[in-house]
Write a protein that holds these residues in place. Structure first.
Motif, PDB file in Angstrom:
ATOM      1  N   ASP A  59       0.831  -1.209   0.000  1.00  0.00           N
ATOM      2  CA  ASP A  59       0.000   0.000   0.000  1.00  0.00           C
ATOM      3  C   ASP A  59       0.862   1.255   0.000  1.00  0.00           C
ATOM      4  O   ASP A  59       0.577   2.230  -0.709  1.00  0.00           O
ATOM      5  N   ASP A  60       1.945   1.234   0.793  1.00  0.00           N
ATOM      6  CA  ASP A  60       2.840   2.391   0.845  1.00  0.00           C
ATOM      7  C   ASP A  60       3.604   2.557  -0.459  1.00  0.00           C
ATOM      8  O   ASP A  60       3.876   3.681  -0.898  1.00  0.00           O
ATOM      9  N   ARG A  87       1.619   4.486  -3.058  1.00  0.00           N
ATOM     10  CA  ARG A  87       1.639   5.940  -2.858  1.00  0.00           C
ATOM     11  C   ARG A  87       2.934   6.543  -3.394  1.00  0.00           C
ATOM     12  O   ARG A  87       2.938   7.631  -3.986  1.00  0.00           O
ATOM     13  N   GLU A 107       2.823   6.814  -7.204  1.00  0.00           N
ATOM     14  CA  GLU A 107       2.018   7.963  -7.634  1.00  0.00           C
ATOM     15  C   GLU A 107       2.826   9.250  -7.520  1.00  0.00           C
ATOM     16  O   GLU A 107       2.768  10.118  -8.403  1.00  0.00           O
TER      17      GLU A 107
END
Length: 354
Positions: free
Chosen positions: A248-249, A252, A255
Motif C-alpha cells: 500500500d505504501d 503511494r 504515484e
C-alpha cells in the motif's frame, strides 16, 4: 522484396503522437511541439499527462485536459488517463556532468532492506565492470558507511574545492554520515533540504560514472521532491516486502514519482520467504504474493524476488556485502545488476566505447 524495420513505439510515444492532433490555437503548433505537454508517464494502462503551466494560459488548462482525456483513453492499452500540471519545481533539473544514469532506490516503508539492497546492487554492478557511484541520500538514517565498511570523515579533493567520495569494493560512495560527527542526529526540513541536497550531488567529485545509485529515504518527503528537482533521474527502483501494508505504501510512492515525471524501472521484492536451516521449509514470515500482484496490476516488471538470507544481514553489519562475490548468495544481486544494466543499455554503451 523491400522490408524496412519499424521500431515498436512505447505507450508514452504513442500518447505523444496522438496529442499532436491538439492545438490551442487555429493554425498554431500542436501542444507537443509547443512544449505545452511537459511529459507523459505510463504505468501499464494508467497514463499521466503532465502539462507545463508556464506555457499554457490558466483558463486554457481545464479545456485542454478535457480534450486530452478522451483522446488518450481511446488508445489501445490505455485504461485511465490523468492530466495534471507539472510541479513548477522540476522544470530546471539537469543531468549531472559525466554521469550517464542517475537511478533512485526507494521504498514505501522502512525496514524492507532497501539500503542493504542498494549497497549490494552497487557492488555487483562495480564487480561487473561498470563505473558506479552510491549517494546515501537517506538523510534520516544514513547506513551506507556501515554497509560498505567505511569509517571516518569525508575529505576534500587535492584542489580543495570539492569533496572526494570514499571508495569501497569498486564503488564511489558519499553519505551524510561521513559529513557529520559520529552519532550526531540530523534534522532536515524544508529549506535545509533544499539547500543541502544539491550539495550532495554537485559538490562531490564523482568523476565519470556509468550509473549513480541514490538511496532515498522510505516513504514520501521533502527529500524526494528535492532530489527530483535537482537532477534528471533515469528512473527509480522500488523495493518492497511481500506484505500488504508495504505494498500500500509503495503504491503511494509510485504515484508521487509519476507526478514528478520519474518512471519506475521496476519492483524488487525483498524478504520473500525465509528458509528453515533444519528442514528447508520456506515460510512467508513477511507476507506473500504482494509484489507479484502489484506487478500484475501496474504492469511494472518484477525485477527480482529475494528471500531473507541471514548471511546478507551479517555481511551488512560487518561491512562485507555478499555481492563482492558473484557466486553463492551474491549471485542474486549479480542477476539483478545484469537486469538493470540491460534495461539501461549500459552494456551497449560500454561496448561502443561511449
Amino acid at each position: 522484396m523491400n522490408c524496412s524495420y519499424q521500431p515498436i513505439q512505447s505507450l508514452e510515444q504513442q500518447v505523444l503522437e496522438s496529442l499532436r492532433q491538439l492545438s490551442l490555437s487555429d493554425g498554431g503548433p500542436d501542444v507537443v511541439s509547443a512544449g505545452q505537454v511537459y511529459d507523459v508517464v505510463a504505468t501499464a494502462g494508467a497514463v499521466r499527462v503532465l502539462l507545463d503551466p508556464e506555457r499554457i494560459a490558466e483558463d486554457a488548462l481545464e479545456p485542454l485536459a478535457d480534450a486530452i482525456i478522451p483522446l488518450v483513453e481511446s488508445l489501445p492499452g490505455v485504461d485511465r488517463a490523468v492530466v495534471k500540471p507539472r510541479p513548477r519545481s522540476i522544470a530546471g533539473r539537469d543531468s549531472l556532468p559525466g554521469i550517464r544514469h542517475v537511478v533512485g532506490v526507494h521504498s514505501g516503508k522502512g525496514g524492507v532492506g532497501k539500503s542493504t539492497l542498494t549497497a549490494n546492487l552497487a557492488v555487483a554492478l562495480a564487480q561487473q565492470g561498470y563505473a558506479v557511484g552510491l549517494l546515501d541520500a537517506d538523510v534520516y538514517g544514513p547506513s551506507a558507511p556501515t554497509l560498505l565498511g567505511v569509517s571516518g570523515r569525508a575529505e576534500t579533493t587535492a584542489a580543495g574545492d570539492r569533496i572526494a567520495p570514499r571508495e569501497a569494493f569498486g564503488v564511489r560512495m558519499m553519505s551524510i554520515g561521513l559529513l557529520l560527527p559520529e552519532a550526531q542526529a540530523l534534522i532536515w526540513r524544508g529549506s535545509l533540504v533544499d539547500e543541502g541536497l544539491p550539495q550532495l550531488f554537485n559538490d562531490i567529485d564523482w568523476g565519470a560514472l556509468d550509473i549513480l545509485l541514490v538511496d532515498l529515504p522510505p516513504g514520501t518527503s521533502d527529500v524526494h521532491l528535492a532530489v527530483a528537482r535537482v537532477v534528471a533521474l533515469s528512473g527509480v527502483i522500488t523495493v518492497t516486502s511481500p506484505g500488504q501494508v508495504a505494498i500500500d505504501d509503495v503504491r503511494r510512492g509510485l504515484e508521487m514519482f509519476a507526478d514528478l515525471a520519474v518512471p519506475c524501472l521496476g519492483l524488487v521484492e525483498n524478504m520473500a520467504g525465509v528458509s528453515c536451516r533444519r528442514c528447508g521449509h520456506v515460510g512467508a514470515l513477511f507476507g506473500a504474493g504482494g509484489a507479484t500482484g502489484l506487478s500484475d496490476l501496474t504492469g511494472l516488471p518484477l525485477l527480482a524476488s529475494l528471500p531473507f538470507i541471514p548471511e546478507v544481514a551479517v555481511g551488512s553489519d560487518s561491512g562485507e556485502p555478499v555481492a563482492r562475490e558473484s557466486a553463492g548468495n551474491g549471485a542474486l544481486f549479480h542477476a539483478l545488476a545484469s537486469r538493470i544494466a540491460d534495461d539501461l543499455k549500459l552494456a551497449v554503451r560500454k561496448e561502443a566505447g561511449v
